[in-house]
Design a protein around this motif. Sequence first.
Motif, PDB file in Angstrom:
ATOM      1  N   PRO A 203      11.789  -5.673 -31.595  1.00 17.87           N
ATOM      2  CA  PRO A 203      11.717  -6.780 -30.399  1.00 17.87           C
ATOM      3  C   PRO A 203      10.904  -6.416 -29.263  1.00 17.87           C
ATOM      4  CG  PRO A 203      13.721  -5.271 -30.623  1.00 17.87           C
ATOM      5  CD  PRO A 203      13.241  -5.137 -31.965  1.00 17.87           C
ATOM      6  N   ASP A 204      10.484  -5.208 -29.130  1.00 22.62           N
ATOM      7  CA  ASP A 204       9.646  -4.808 -27.978  1.00 22.62           C
ATOM      8  C   ASP A 204       8.116  -4.866 -28.406  1.00 22.62           C
ATOM      9  OD1 ASP A 204      11.871  -4.217 -26.412  1.00 22.62           O
ATOM     10  OD2 ASP A 204      12.149  -2.349 -27.393  1.00 22.62           O
ATOM     11  N   THR A 205       7.870  -5.209 -29.392  1.00 20.40           N
ATOM     12  CA  THR A 205       6.164  -5.202 -29.922  1.00 20.40           C
ATOM     13  C   THR A 205       5.794  -6.706 -29.764  1.00 20.40           C
ATOM     14  OG1 THR A 205       6.866  -3.826 -31.740  1.00 20.40           O
ATOM     15  CG2 THR A 205       4.777  -4.922 -32.139  1.00 20.40           C
ATOM     16  N   ALA A 206       4.367  -6.529 -29.299  1.00 16.52           N
ATOM     17  CA  ALA A 206       3.655  -7.750 -28.865  1.00 16.52           C
ATOM     18  C   ALA A 206       2.998  -8.132 -30.268  1.00 16.52           C
ATOM     19  CB  ALA A 206       2.677  -7.531 -27.733  1.00 16.52           C
ATOM     20  N   PRO A 207       2.571  -9.717 -30.329  1.00 13.01           N
ATOM     21  CA  PRO A 207       2.724 -10.537 -29.386  1.00 13.01           C
ATOM     22  C   PRO A 207       3.963 -11.382 -29.396  1.00 13.01           C
ATOM     23  CG  PRO A 207       1.509 -11.498 -31.167  1.00 13.01           C
ATOM     24  CD  PRO A 207       1.689 -10.014 -31.429  1.00 13.01           C
ATOM     25  N   GLY A 208       4.793 -11.100 -30.419  1.00  9.56           N
ATOM     26  CA  GLY A 208       6.013 -11.958 -30.879  1.00  9.56           C
ATOM     27  C   GLY A 208       7.126 -11.393 -29.989  1.00  9.56           C
ATOM     28  N   PHE A 209       7.435 -10.419 -29.491  1.00 12.18           N
ATOM     29  CA  PHE A 209       8.542  -9.829 -28.802  1.00 12.18           C
ATOM     30  C   PHE A 209       9.921 -10.288 -29.356  1.00 12.18           C
ATOM     31  CE2 PHE A 209       4.744  -9.487 -25.871  1.00 12.18           C
ATOM     32  CZ  PHE A 209       5.077  -8.303 -25.498  1.00 12.18           C
ATOM     33  N   GLY A 210      10.044 -10.074 -30.638  1.00  9.78           N
ATOM     34  CA  GLY A 210      11.450 -10.509 -31.272  1.00  9.78           C
ATOM     35  C   GLY A 210      10.868 -11.626 -32.376  1.00  9.78           C
ATOM     36  N   TRP A 211       9.880 -12.340 -32.104  1.00  9.27           N
ATOM     37  CA  TRP A 211       9.629 -13.112 -33.413  1.00  9.27           C
ATOM     38  C   TRP A 211       8.141 -12.979 -33.958  1.00  9.27           C
ATOM     39  CZ3 TRP A 211      12.772 -16.311 -35.267  1.00  9.27           C
ATOM     40  CH2 TRP A 211      12.345 -17.551 -36.302  1.00  9.27           C
ATOM     41  N   PRO A 212       8.157 -12.261 -35.067  1.00  9.82           N
ATOM     42  CA  PRO A 212       6.957 -11.948 -35.803  1.00  9.82           C
ATOM     43  C   PRO A 212       5.918 -13.085 -35.951  1.00  9.82           C
ATOM     44  CG  PRO A 212       8.948 -10.867 -36.871  1.00  9.82           C
ATOM     45  CD  PRO A 212       9.508 -11.941 -35.759  1.00  9.82           C
ATOM     46  N   GLU A 213       4.779 -12.669 -35.625  1.00 15.65           N
ATOM     47  CA  GLU A 213       3.831 -14.001 -35.727  1.00 15.65           C
ATOM     48  C   GLU A 213       3.890 -14.483 -37.331  1.00 15.65           C
ATOM     49  OE1 GLU A 213      -0.174 -13.901 -33.053  1.00 15.65           O
ATOM     50  OE2 GLU A 213      -0.095 -11.984 -34.331  1.00 15.65           O
ATOM     51  N   GLU A 214       3.959 -13.881 -38.014  1.00 11.03           N
ATOM     52  CA  GLU A 214       3.786 -14.457 -39.635  1.00 11.03           C
ATOM     53  C   GLU A 214       5.099 -15.185 -39.712  1.00 11.03           C
ATOM     54  OE1 GLU A 214       6.045 -10.422 -39.962  1.00 11.03           O
ATOM     55  OE2 GLU A 214       4.363 -11.224 -38.963  1.00 11.03           O
ATOM     56  N   HIS A 308       4.566 -23.134 -20.205  1.00 10.81           N
ATOM     57  CA  HIS A 308       3.784 -22.580 -21.334  1.00 10.81           C
ATOM     58  C   HIS A 308       3.929 -21.011 -21.285  1.00 10.81           C
ATOM     59  CE1 HIS A 308       1.850 -26.204 -22.679  1.00 10.81           C
ATOM     60  NE2 HIS A 308       1.636 -26.483 -21.337  1.00 10.81           N
ATOM     61  N   ALA A 309       5.165 -20.533 -22.050  1.00 10.56           N
ATOM     62  CA  ALA A 309       5.430 -19.314 -22.334  1.00 10.56           C
ATOM     63  C   ALA A 309       4.926 -18.766 -23.563  1.00 10.56           C
ATOM     64  CB  ALA A 309       7.046 -18.854 -22.126  1.00 10.56           C
ATOM     65  N   GLU A 310       3.712 -19.019 -23.548  1.00 11.37           N
ATOM     66  CA  GLU A 310       2.906 -18.714 -24.787  1.00 11.37           C
ATOM     67  C   GLU A 310       1.538 -18.490 -24.796  1.00 11.37           C
ATOM     68  OE1 GLU A 310       3.373 -22.462 -26.872  1.00 11.37           O
ATOM     69  OE2 GLU A 310       3.035 -23.539 -24.802  1.00 11.37           O
ATOM     70  N   GLY A 311       0.985 -17.866 -25.832  1.00 12.85           N
ATOM     71  CA  GLY A 311      -0.677 -17.468 -25.882  1.00 12.85           C
ATOM     72  C   GLY A 311      -0.886 -16.579 -24.657  1.00 12.85           C
TER      73      GLY A 311
END
Length: 400
Positions: A203-214, A308-311
Amino acid sequence: MKSGIDCLLADPNLRKPLAGKRVALIAHPASLTEGLVHSLDALAVCPGVRLTAAFGPQHGLKGDKQDNMVETGDEIDPVYGIPVFSLYGEVRRPSAAMMDTADVFLFDLQDLGCRIYTFVTTLLYLLEAASGTGKAVWVLDRPNPAGRPIEGTTLLPGQESFVGAGPMPMRHGLTLGEMGRWFVDHFKLDVDYRVIAMEGWQPDTAPGFGWPEERLWINPSPNAANLNMARAYAGTVMLEGTTLSEGRGTTRPLEVLFGAPDVDAKAVLAEMQRVAPDWLAGAAIRECWFEPTFHKHAKTLCNGLMIHAEGGFYDHQAFRPWRLQALAFKAIRNLAPDYPIWRDFPYEYEFERLAIDVINGGPALREWVDDRAALPGDLDALAGKDEAQWAEEIRPLLLY
């Protein structure tokens, strides 16, 4: 990363306690395996699992109910012939007859990490129904897409509702598996509770911070359309208690700070920047126009502000959606002292209290907005104390 359902399906040892037991599943459209098979279908063919019932939360097992306070009926599953009970129909709490259909209840719902998202309350009601009966409740854990940050005031005693299960802040920072541990401890429940934990959740890892990019995003409810909405929801959900549009009836619901035909969004943004510029950190805010096809201000052109809490605009630690939304209300109140922000209507079957107070678990936020002399520091001090206390309380319960 593997979610709880995938860990359960992959490990026969985890499933051993299910041998000879009747199993019920609580699920919705986002209850999918890593191969995008619905958990109901996956468990139906899983060795050693005997499915005898299923349950659907708000919006239904299929997620077909668009708005709040739209109920779902019970039915018989056409494929498996088992009863599918609604926990957002004639009842919110499982009845004794419903509980009699199984010995172990597998709870597999994707949450948004926000107190008001009703799947949290549905978990508590299930645990309370199982308490003292010998029934087991297993949470097949899933990510909290909002991550670990905590924000908001704590729900006050006597303010409990279907959108307020207990004394927690708006953005609670827990997975549902962890939340179940807190429920059992806080409410002293006598229940056989266990968590089928995720593997590899960071949950503390970028960029997803809880939601894995894949990981694909599947709507857990009709208006939870993407990760941006999940991150903003602890703030934008407060719009449900106002006359301002939250974007329902558009393709980006609950991703706006407001929309209205009679509010100047540019002026509101300027006032927000004047009052508390640091509360706008962590996301991009832009003026937008939209015309809802249904719901508030239907078929009327609305001016609003989009989040836009993204990108590259997203700063996970700096973004504070609850304060951001409060600031938008404050700016509107400053610019138009008599503007009817608060909507007086039955909200989640609460008829006595204003919807905004039901949503916030008390009147503090509304009173801060309406008090012309109240400063950002006043709300910060109130919420900050609650946030620190909650962080300390949940620390022993964290699994990841």
